[in-house]
Design a protein around this motif. Structure first.
Motif, PDB file in Angstrom:
ATOM      1  N   THR A  22     -10.774   2.424  -0.254  1.00 42.21           N
ATOM      2  CA  THR A  22     -11.608   3.574   0.080  1.00 42.21           C
ATOM      3  C   THR A  22     -10.778   4.767   0.543  1.00 42.21           C
ATOM      4  O   THR A  22     -11.164   5.909   0.336  1.00 42.21           O
ATOM      5  N   ASN A  23      -9.628   4.485   1.156  1.00 41.53           N
ATOM      6  CA  ASN A  23      -8.839   5.584   1.718  1.00 41.53           C
ATOM      7  C   ASN A  23      -7.395   5.139   1.920  1.00 41.53           C
ATOM      8  O   ASN A  23      -6.980   4.870   3.042  1.00 41.53           O
ATOM      9  N   ILE A  24      -6.648   5.088   0.844  1.00 40.30           N
ATOM     10  CA  ILE A  24      -5.244   4.701   0.923  1.00 40.30           C
ATOM     11  C   ILE A  24      -4.380   5.825   0.352  1.00 40.30           C
ATOM     12  O   ILE A  24      -4.529   6.202  -0.810  1.00 40.30           O
ATOM     13  N   SER A  25      -3.508   6.371   1.179  1.00 37.76           N
ATOM     14  CA  SER A  25      -2.651   7.474   0.757  1.00 37.76           C
ATOM     15  C   SER A  25      -1.512   6.965  -0.116  1.00 37.76           C
ATOM     16  O   SER A  25      -1.164   5.787  -0.096  1.00 37.76           O
ATOM     17  N   LEU A 135      -4.994   5.454   8.184  1.00 37.56           N
ATOM     18  CA  LEU A 135      -3.595   5.046   8.367  1.00 37.56           C
ATOM     19  C   LEU A 135      -2.986   4.323   7.167  1.00 37.56           C
ATOM     20  O   LEU A 135      -1.761   4.177   7.091  1.00 37.56           O
ATOM     21  N   ALA A 136      -3.806   3.853   6.248  1.00 38.09           N
ATOM     22  CA  ALA A 136      -3.308   3.027   5.154  1.00 38.09           C
ATOM     23  C   ALA A 136      -2.573   3.848   4.097  1.00 38.09           C
ATOM     24  O   ALA A 136      -2.977   4.961   3.766  1.00 38.09           O
ATOM     25  N   LEU A 166       0.155  -0.825   3.511  1.00 39.86           N
ATOM     26  CA  LEU A 166       0.363  -1.127   4.924  1.00 39.86           C
ATOM     27  C   LEU A 166      -0.252  -0.005   5.761  1.00 39.86           C
ATOM     28  O   LEU A 166      -0.495   1.085   5.245  1.00 39.86           O
ATOM     29  N   PRO A 167      -0.463  -0.243   7.051  1.00 39.34           N
ATOM     30  CA  PRO A 167      -0.866   0.857   7.921  1.00 39.34           C
ATOM     31  C   PRO A 167       0.351   1.536   8.539  1.00 39.34           C
ATOM     32  O   PRO A 167       1.359   0.886   8.820  1.00 39.34           O
TER      33      PRO A 167
END
Length: 208
Positions: A22-25, A135-136, A166-167
């Protein structure tokens, strides 16, 4: 204290969970952590016994210090947790509970010998909490391979491809209303917040 937390370094088991992306940079430099004043994610995670823990209810109990770390295999994370244990008596006196969250599975966390009514380890094996906090991030292929092959870390591919996430290590102080009062996140995983600064932030939040 170091002996207790060193067990985390050895407690690495493959995760069997798949995550919903959903929200991984794409890199640690581009993460966007939630800022103070915003609501902390109120989701359910599992503790080291595999039991569900409702974070919304947990926040209501006490001011909460949330430590998001990369895993028990990370020596910098172990060092950080050691430092936080040093200020645990002061935090307890303030009425602040400590919740340390990582992608480690509940089975891995069960290897830890940390035993404290004020210190809880939770599993974010599906990275739901890390994603909600902003943070991911995805590791580049070279780093992912090195982590798997050299450190024995076997993270689940998150999007059906050979990618690992990873976070970014971070700390949050969350009040009883579930609002973030303090946040520190550093893309450089080798740099961690001094525990005395963290104690000052927790002290201020506990007075709200």
């Amino acid at each position: 204290m170091q002996v207790l937390l060193f067990a985390l370094l050895l407690a690495v088991l493959p995760s069997a969970s798949a995550a919903t992306v959903t929200n991984i940079s794409n890199s640690q430099e581009t993460v966007a952590p939630l800022l103070p004043g915003l609501e902390a994610p109120a989701i359910t995670l599992k503790n080291n016994q595999g039991k569900a823990v409702d974070l919304a209810k947990l926040y209501q109990n006490k001011t909460t210090l949330v430590v998001v770390y990369r895993g028990g295999w990370c020596p910098y994370c172990v060092r950080q947790l050691n430092g936080i244990q040093k200020i645990e008596p002061q935090l307890k006196k303030l009425g602040v509970q400590i919740v340390a969250i990582s992608p480690d599975s509940p089975q891995s966390l069960a290897k830890s010998t940390i035993e404290s009514p004020n210190y809880m380890l939770l599993s974010d094996a599906e990275l739901a909490y890390s994603q909600a906090l902003g943070l991911a991030y995805y590791l580049d292929d070279k780093t992912a391979k090195a982590y798997r092959n050299k450190l024995g870390v076997n993270f689940v591919d998150l999007d059906g491809k050979d990618r690992v996430a990873l976070p970014v290590p971070a700390v949050f102080v969350i009040d009883k209303k579930g609002l973030i009062q303090f946040q520190y996140a550093n893309p450089n995983y080798k740099v961690r917040l001094d525990e005395n600064v963290l104690l000052a932030a927790a002290t201020a939040a506990s007075k709200l």
